[in-house]
Scaffold this active site. Sequence first.
Site, short mmCIF file in Angstrom:
data_model
loop_
_atom_site.label_atom_id
_atom_site.label_comp_id
_atom_site.label_asym_id
_atom_site.label_seq_id
_atom_site.Cartn_x
_atom_site.Cartn_y
_atom_site.Cartn_z
N LEU A 155 0.81 -1.21 0.00
CA LEU A 155 0.00 0.00 0.00
C LEU A 155 0.84 1.26 0.00
O LEU A 155 0.30 2.37 -0.16
CB LEU A 155 -0.92 0.02 1.23
CG LEU A 155 -1.68 -1.27 1.56
CD1 LEU A 155 -2.56 -1.06 2.79
CD2 LEU A 155 -2.51 -1.73 0.38
N TYR A 189 2.42 11.80 -11.48
CA TYR A 189 1.87 10.84 -10.52
C TYR A 189 1.32 9.62 -11.25
O TYR A 189 1.61 8.47 -10.90
CB TYR A 189 0.78 11.50 -9.68
CG TYR A 189 0.09 10.57 -8.72
CD1 TYR A 189 0.79 9.93 -7.70
CD2 TYR A 189 -1.28 10.31 -8.82
CE1 TYR A 189 0.16 9.07 -6.81
CE2 TYR A 189 -1.93 9.46 -7.94
CZ TYR A 189 -1.21 8.84 -6.93
OH TYR A 189 -1.84 7.99 -6.06
N LYS A 193 2.52 5.59 -11.13
CA LYS A 193 1.61 4.51 -10.77
C LYS A 193 1.52 3.47 -11.90
O LYS A 193 1.48 2.26 -11.66
CB LYS A 193 0.22 5.07 -10.46
CG LYS A 193 0.11 5.73 -9.09
CD LYS A 193 0.34 4.71 -7.98
CE LYS A 193 0.04 5.25 -6.61
NZ LYS A 193 0.27 4.26 -5.54
N ASN A 239 -11.00 7.84 -5.60
CA ASN A 239 -10.88 8.50 -4.30
C ASN A 239 -11.46 7.61 -3.21
O ASN A 239 -12.58 7.11 -3.33
CB ASN A 239 -11.64 9.83 -4.31
CG ASN A 239 -11.03 10.82 -5.29
OD1 ASN A 239 -9.97 11.37 -5.04
ND2 ASN A 239 -11.71 11.03 -6.41
N PRO A 298 -45.08 11.69 39.40
CA PRO A 298 -46.06 10.78 40.01
C PRO A 298 -47.48 11.35 39.97
O PRO A 298 -47.70 12.53 40.25
CB PRO A 298 -45.56 10.64 41.45
CG PRO A 298 -44.08 10.87 41.35
CD PRO A 298 -43.93 11.92 40.29
N GLY A 299 -48.44 10.49 39.59
CA GLY A 299 -49.85 10.88 39.58
C GLY A 299 -50.28 11.65 38.35
O GLY A 299 -51.48 11.96 38.21
#
Length: 369
Positions: free
Chosen positions: A53, A103, A107, A132, A281-282
């Site tokens: 890689l 580049y 490659k 990408n 409560p209630g």
Amino acid sequence: MKILITGAKGFVGKNLVAELRNQGFQDLLEYDVDTDPALLDGYAASCEFVFHLAGVNRPKEQTEFMTGNFGFTSQLLDALKKNGNKAPVLITSSTQAAFDNPYGQSKKAGEELIFQYGKENGVKVFVYRLPNVFGKWCRPNYNSAVATFCHNIAHGLPIQVNDPSVVMNLVYVDDVVASFIDKLKNGKPDTEVYSEVTPVHTIKLGEIVDLINSFRASRETLQVPDMGDGFIKKLYSTYLSYLPEDQFSYLLKMNVDNRGSFTEFLKSPERGQVSVNISKPGITKGNHWHHTKNEKFLVVSGKGVIRFRKINTNEVIEYYVSGDKLEVVDIPVGYTHNIENLGDADMVTVMWVNEVFDKERPDTFFMEV
């Protein structure tokens, strides 16, 4: 199994190493720019699979493209040949290899070298021309637009978009890693010259920016991104990985009165809305019915009763609920309903409704149970 990974500390490398360890591969020979070069020969002698890689994409001098992308590849293959090691080799190239620039030329040269090596030595080789790649752990403000946009927007920093109409082809790093590991396990060369990662997501640059801005705004709007869309799901996960570490949490607006509180949590046009109701409560809340809007109630703390009465009838139906036994109660349309706290402490209820509240069409009609 000994696995050599060059570029192990890079974006894809870190993700690959993490997942290999998740899957039980522990004997990993990690090689990167700061690794002692003297180790390469020993790694090349003992490895049983190679993930190559390592590469250069943002050098100070253009000559470094060929040195990093062709020269080191040649050095690695020479080390394998020297040791008579016929371990399969997987290499990452780039779609830029099809273009005539420094580049791309470097490659392309690396691709040709690896194909020749495989043919001459009877070695399985896998060459990926990656578009990408996006995902967690990618360095922002370097060579990835997605990483830069996610990082800067998450940190409240400016971004620059020169042409929002530019179309990008993207692959997600988890999909890349899954494809790589499949080659490791199955070892079957592709019928095509180049190995491919699927799916490839094609989207305009401006649309990516709009999505990431909506992710940031979601803490205010409470809108959950459309997780049914594969790209949006992956992009949202990527965005979250760039959040500042002191900003993982955010406050919700609690609507408080003497009965308790009601707080909206999540909203989705496709899947409705989730809220948290706290009753003292209630206290009894509700006493209304709906034509189309339907709900699910889940008491997670305290105890109470949910009552129903079909409109134009007299029979009252009761469901006793408690945080001691988590039980979802559906709220059908056409039934007026309420929920009463029967305990001595606050009762907490998670409430789901099938639609986001629309004040112009609330579909809520008062009627005592």
